[in-house]
Enzyme design. Structure first.
Site, short mmCIF file in Angstrom:
data_model
loop_
_atom_site.label_atom_id
_atom_site.label_comp_id
_atom_site.label_asym_id
_atom_site.label_seq_id
_atom_site.Cartn_x
_atom_site.Cartn_y
_atom_site.Cartn_z
N GLY A 45 0.97 -1.04 -0.25
CA GLY A 45 -0.13 0.15 0.33
C GLY A 45 0.39 1.42 -0.35
CE LYS A 91 -10.32 1.28 6.43
NZ LYS A 91 -8.87 0.60 5.96
CE1 TYR A 95 -12.27 6.34 6.95
CE2 TYR A 95 -13.93 4.41 8.35
CZ TYR A 95 -12.76 5.21 8.08
OH TYR A 95 -11.97 4.12 8.01
#
Length: 258
Positions: free
Chosen positions: A17, A166, A159
């Site tokens: 990443g 998540k 979010y």
């Protein structure tokens, strides 16, 4: 003389990443190198190469590999390289997330089926796929780490879609820890507070979120990618050998505030 419990000397792994100098993956790779580890570091897009090549010396000049986790051939090539180079893996750090802008900026109930599927695939299911590839190489145990956020537990304004994604990731950590624990493989989520990364810039009004966290956290500051990296070192080292399945908050204490 026994190795220091926080040392990663002799350990090998993969950090995924990396995008630029602000990436959490960069903080992790630097810290792992400083603790003595050797690693392969991956990036998800050819466009990132010009940004990450100058960072190599700070990470111990690791092998840099393109690995788009939605391309199975690239994933297989990554683990084939680890197998050929070391014949084993001691750690894998999964530091990636993605949602389309329209789905991220809209209400959860309005997100598209395709957008939800892509966000889950890149941000959550890819961790499972990487773990499956890593498992046979972790012959003497190992550590798998992914990155979460407090929005998995409580509603954080703006979010949006990433909250459920998540939350699924953190649940996956618990189940993976139980499944892989008998083989000595430990699984963790690290939940950093707001950090000004490229990924975070996609969140609507992110700067307000960061300023609020800075003002209200018990330590009255934001955290850095280096803070996250040092936590990853601890969890990977012998010092963390009895920890697995949890979410470790690296957020200057912000998660304790109502």
């Amino acid at each position: 003389m026994a190795a220091h419990p926080f040392s990663l000397e002799g350990k090998t792994g993969i950090v995924t990443g990396l995008a630029n100098a602000d990436s959490i993956a960069y903080g992790c790779a630097k810290a792992m190198h400083e603790a003595g580890a050797e690693m392969i570091v991956t990036y998800g897009s050819p466009k990132a190469e010009k940004h990450i090549t100058p960072l190599a010396p700070d990470m111990g000049n690791p092998q840099l590999m393109l690995c788009d986790v939605q391309d199975e051939s690239q994933v297989e090539a990554l683990f084939a390289q680890a197998r050929e180079r070391w014949g084993k893996l001691d750690f894998l750090i999964h530091s990636m997330a993605f949602a389309t802008r329209d789905d991220l900026h809209g209400r959860v109930v309005d997100c598209s089926r395709e957008g939800f599927g892509m966000a889950m695939d890149v941000s959550c299911h890819s961790f499972m796929r990487l773990a499956k590839q890593a498992e046979p190489l972790m012959k003497n145990g190992g550590t798998l780490i992914t990155m979460s956020y407090y929005g998995a537990e409580k509603v954080v304004e703006n979010y949006n879609l990433m909250g459920p994604v998540k939350a699924a990731l953190e649940a996956s950590v618990r189940y993976m820890a139980d499944e892989l624990g008998p083989a000595g493989i430990r699984v963790h989520a690290i939940s950093p507070g707001p950090i000004r990364t490229r990924a975070a810039s996609g969140i609507k009004d992110f700067e307000n979120l960061a300023q609020t966290a800075e003002q209200r956290s018990p330590l009255r500051r934001l955290v850095s990618i280096e803070d996250v990296g040092r936590t990853a070192v601890f969890l990977t080292s012998e010092a963390g050998h009895s920890l697995t399945g949890g979410t470790t908050y690296v957020d200057a204490g912000d998660h304790v505030k109502a």
